[in-house]
Design an enzyme around this catalytic site. Structure first.
Site, PDB file in Angstrom:
ATOM      1  N   LYS A  14       0.825  -1.284   0.183  1.00  0.00           N
ATOM      2  CA  LYS A  14      -0.177   0.037  -0.037  1.00  0.00           C
ATOM      3  C   LYS A  14       0.892   1.349  -0.146  1.00  0.00           C
ATOM      4  O   LYS A  14       0.681   1.949  -0.605  1.00  0.00           O
ATOM      5  CB  LYS A  14      -0.883   0.073   1.268  1.00  0.00           C
ATOM      6  CG  LYS A  14      -2.016  -0.835   1.187  1.00  0.00           C
ATOM      7  CD  LYS A  14      -2.862  -0.782   2.450  1.00  0.00           C
ATOM      8  CE  LYS A  14      -2.184  -0.933   3.795  1.00  0.00           C
ATOM      9  NZ  LYS A  14      -1.698  -2.042   4.119  1.00  0.00           N
ATOM     10  N   ARG A  89      -9.314   1.322   8.876  1.00  0.00           N
ATOM     11  CA  ARG A  89      -8.921  -0.035   9.304  1.00  0.00           C
ATOM     12  C   ARG A  89     -10.018  -0.658  10.195  1.00  0.00           C
ATOM     13  O   ARG A  89      -9.747  -1.927  10.501  1.00  0.00           O
ATOM     14  CB  ARG A  89      -7.921  -0.060   9.850  1.00  0.00           C
ATOM     15  CG  ARG A  89      -6.391  -0.092   9.070  1.00  0.00           C
ATOM     16  CD  ARG A  89      -5.329   0.002   9.853  1.00  0.00           C
ATOM     17  NE  ARG A  89      -4.363  -0.820   9.283  1.00  0.00           N
ATOM     18  CZ  ARG A  89      -2.948  -0.638   8.747  1.00  0.00           C
ATOM     19  NH1 ARG A  89      -2.681   1.015   8.841  1.00  0.00           N
ATOM     20  NH2 ARG A  89      -2.114  -1.208   8.574  1.00  0.00           N
ATOM     21  N   ARG A 128      11.794  -6.701   4.588  1.00  0.00           N
ATOM     22  CA  ARG A 128      11.842  -5.245   5.055  1.00  0.00           C
ATOM     23  C   ARG A 128      12.376  -5.078   6.298  1.00  0.00           C
ATOM     24  O   ARG A 128      13.182  -4.146   6.691  1.00  0.00           O
ATOM     25  CB  ARG A 128      10.322  -4.782   4.871  1.00  0.00           C
ATOM     26  CG  ARG A 128      10.149  -3.005   5.087  1.00  0.00           C
ATOM     27  CD  ARG A 128       9.086  -2.666   5.088  1.00  0.00           C
ATOM     28  NE  ARG A 128       8.074  -2.914   5.846  1.00  0.00           N
ATOM     29  CZ  ARG A 128       6.876  -2.667   5.976  1.00  0.00           C
ATOM     30  NH1 ARG A 128       6.355  -1.944   4.854  1.00  0.00           N
ATOM     31  NH2 ARG A 128       5.971  -3.101   6.846  1.00  0.00           N
ATOM     32  N   ARG A 134      12.287  -1.839  10.784  1.00  0.00           N
ATOM     33  CA  ARG A 134      11.055  -1.296  11.502  1.00  0.00           C
ATOM     34  C   ARG A 134      10.810  -2.309  12.697  1.00  0.00           C
ATOM     35  O   ARG A 134      10.748  -3.520  12.645  1.00  0.00           O
ATOM     36  CB  ARG A 134       9.979  -1.393  10.338  1.00  0.00           C
ATOM     37  CG  ARG A 134       9.219  -0.056  10.315  1.00  0.00           C
ATOM     38  CD  ARG A 134       8.210  -0.114   8.946  1.00  0.00           C
ATOM     39  NE  ARG A 134       7.045  -0.618   9.633  1.00  0.00           N
ATOM     40  CZ  ARG A 134       5.907  -0.513   8.964  1.00  0.00           C
ATOM     41  NH1 ARG A 134       6.063   0.114   7.707  1.00  0.00           N
ATOM     42  NH2 ARG A 134       4.681  -0.947   9.411  1.00  0.00           N
ATOM     43  N   ARG A 145       0.156  -8.735  13.278  1.00  0.00           N
ATOM     44  CA  ARG A 145      -0.513  -7.863  12.373  1.00  0.00           C
ATOM     45  C   ARG A 145      -1.432  -8.312  11.229  1.00  0.00           C
ATOM     46  O   ARG A 145      -2.328  -7.969  10.710  1.00  0.00           O
ATOM     47  CB  ARG A 145       0.416  -6.908  11.558  1.00  0.00           C
ATOM     48  CG  ARG A 145       1.233  -5.881  12.556  1.00  0.00           C
ATOM     49  CD  ARG A 145       2.463  -5.379  12.224  1.00  0.00           C
ATOM     50  NE  ARG A 145       2.702  -4.840  10.814  1.00  0.00           N
ATOM     51  CZ  ARG A 145       3.769  -4.906  10.192  1.00  0.00           C
ATOM     52  NH1 ARG A 145       4.751  -5.429  10.329  1.00  0.00           N
ATOM     53  NH2 ARG A 145       3.727  -4.236   8.812  1.00  0.00           N
TER      54      ARG A 145
HETATM   55  P1  ADP Z   1       1.237  -1.979   7.695  1.00  0.00           P
HETATM   56  O1  ADP Z   1       0.096  -1.860   6.833  1.00  0.00           O
HETATM   57  O2  ADP Z   1       2.199  -2.512   6.844  1.00  0.00           O
HETATM   58  O3  ADP Z   1       0.931  -2.806   9.023  1.00  0.00           O
HETATM   59  P2  ADP Z   1       1.256   0.618   8.417  1.00  0.00           P
HETATM   60  O4  ADP Z   1       2.482   1.629   8.311  1.00  0.00           O
HETATM   61  O5  ADP Z   1       0.081   1.055   7.651  1.00  0.00           O
HETATM   62  O6  ADP Z   1       1.920  -0.798   8.205  1.00  0.00           O
HETATM   63  O7  ADP Z   1       0.908   0.689  10.078  1.00  0.00           O
HETATM   64  C1  ADP Z   1       1.906   0.259  11.019  1.00  0.00           C
HETATM   65  C2  ADP Z   1       1.064   0.438  12.442  1.00  0.00           C
HETATM   66  O8  ADP Z   1       0.388   1.553  12.909  1.00  0.00           O
HETATM   67  C3  ADP Z   1      -0.078  -0.466  12.526  1.00  0.00           C
HETATM   68  O9  ADP Z   1       0.211  -1.884  12.980  1.00  0.00           O
HETATM   69  C4  ADP Z   1      -1.066   0.170  13.679  1.00  0.00           C
HETATM   70  O10 ADP Z   1      -0.358   0.033  14.971  1.00  0.00           O
HETATM   71  C5  ADP Z   1      -0.900   1.551  13.291  1.00  0.00           C
HETATM   72  N1  ADP Z   1      -1.891   2.378  12.584  1.00  0.00           N
HETATM   73  C6  ADP Z   1      -1.658   2.396  11.415  1.00  0.00           C
HETATM   74  N2  ADP Z   1      -3.155   2.941  10.672  1.00  0.00           N
HETATM   75  C7  ADP Z   1      -3.886   2.740  11.563  1.00  0.00           C
HETATM   76  C8  ADP Z   1      -5.238   2.633  11.776  1.00  0.00           C
HETATM   77  N3  ADP Z   1      -6.219   3.360  10.528  1.00  0.00           N
HETATM   78  N4  ADP Z   1      -5.894   2.410  12.759  1.00  0.00           N
HETATM   79  C9  ADP Z   1      -5.292   1.707  14.014  1.00  0.00           C
HETATM   80  N5  ADP Z   1      -3.880   1.707  14.034  1.00  0.00           N
HETATM   81  C10 ADP Z   1      -3.254   2.113  12.826  1.00  0.00           C
END
Ligand code: ADP
Length: 194
Positions: A14, A89, A128, A134, A145
């Site tokens: 994404k 989400r 990654r 990360r 996750r």
């Molecule tokens: P990925 O989709 O690869 O897990 P992201 O960078 O989109 O990585 O998100 C990393 C973390 O940020 C998530 O595991 C969560 O803890 C937090 N996060 C991101 N977007 C949201 C959201 N819309 N609601 C709640 N937590 C979020």
């Protein structure tokens, strides 16, 4: 005008595709994950609040996330469009986004789902972890996750499909090929999920 949401499991690409689509379509990409990581790096109060959730691979509470996005979507640079990466989400976040957009008298144009099978997702996130370090790319947290996505976010596919907004795109293959599929999907008929 382009108002897009990108959906897809962790590792689907994404963030990569949001940046490429942003260049291509000329609208900003808005990533909740990037925003949270930037606050953690800068040691802000928000960063201190969200760090434990990021490190554990759990979702930040909706009240916190919704406030961040509401504020971001009121900035002038997104008035003509945006690409949301990582939001909404949860079904609560869908409701909040609906409200924020309705207040501005606008609506989403498309929801693009990027798909990939679990083996590929785990392979990419392990790579990654080595490349970027990360804190949430360790094996245990990656598994959490994926589970949280399946439980809380996968149901959004049906919600947006029911509204006729969903387009699904295969996230496997070259990055540029996936971008081309996404751009093509913007002009394609929506996907119905049974
Ligand atoms: P990925 O989709 O690869 O897990 P992201 O960078 O989109 O990585 O998100 C990393 C973390 O940020 C998530 O595991 C969560 O803890 C937090 N996060 C991101 N977007 C949201 C959201 N819309 N609601 C709640 N937590 C979020």
């Amino acid at each position: 005008m382009t108002r897009l949401v990108l959906l897809g499991p962790p590792g689907a690409g994404k963030g990569t595709q949001a940046a490429l689509l942003s260049d291509r379509l000329g609208v900003p990409a808005v990533s909740t994950g990037d925003t949270f990581r930037a606050h953690v790096a800068q040691g802000t109060e928000l960063g201190r609040t969200v760090q434990e959730y990021l490190d554990a691979g759990r979702y930040v509470p909706d009240a916190v996330t919704n406030a961040v996005v509401r504020d971001r979507l009121q900035q002038p640079d997104v008035a003509a469009g945006f690409i949301l990466d990582g939001y909404p989400r949860t079904t609560d976040q869908v409701r909040e986004l609906d409200g924020v957009l309705a207040e501005s008298g606008v609506a989403l144009d498309h929801v693009l789902e990027i798909t990939a099978d679990v083996d590929e997702l785990v392979r990419r996130l392990s790579a990654r972890a080595l490349a970027q370090g990360r804190s949430d790319d360790t094996e245990d947290v990656v598994r959490t996750r994926q589970r949280v996505y399946a439980e809380q976010t996968a149901p959004l596919v049906e919600v947006y499909s029911g509204r006729g907004l969903l387009r699904s795109v295969d996230g496997l293959g070259e990055v540029a090929d996936v971008t081309a599929r996404l751009v093509a999907a913007l002009g394609a008929a929506p996907v119905a999920v049974a």
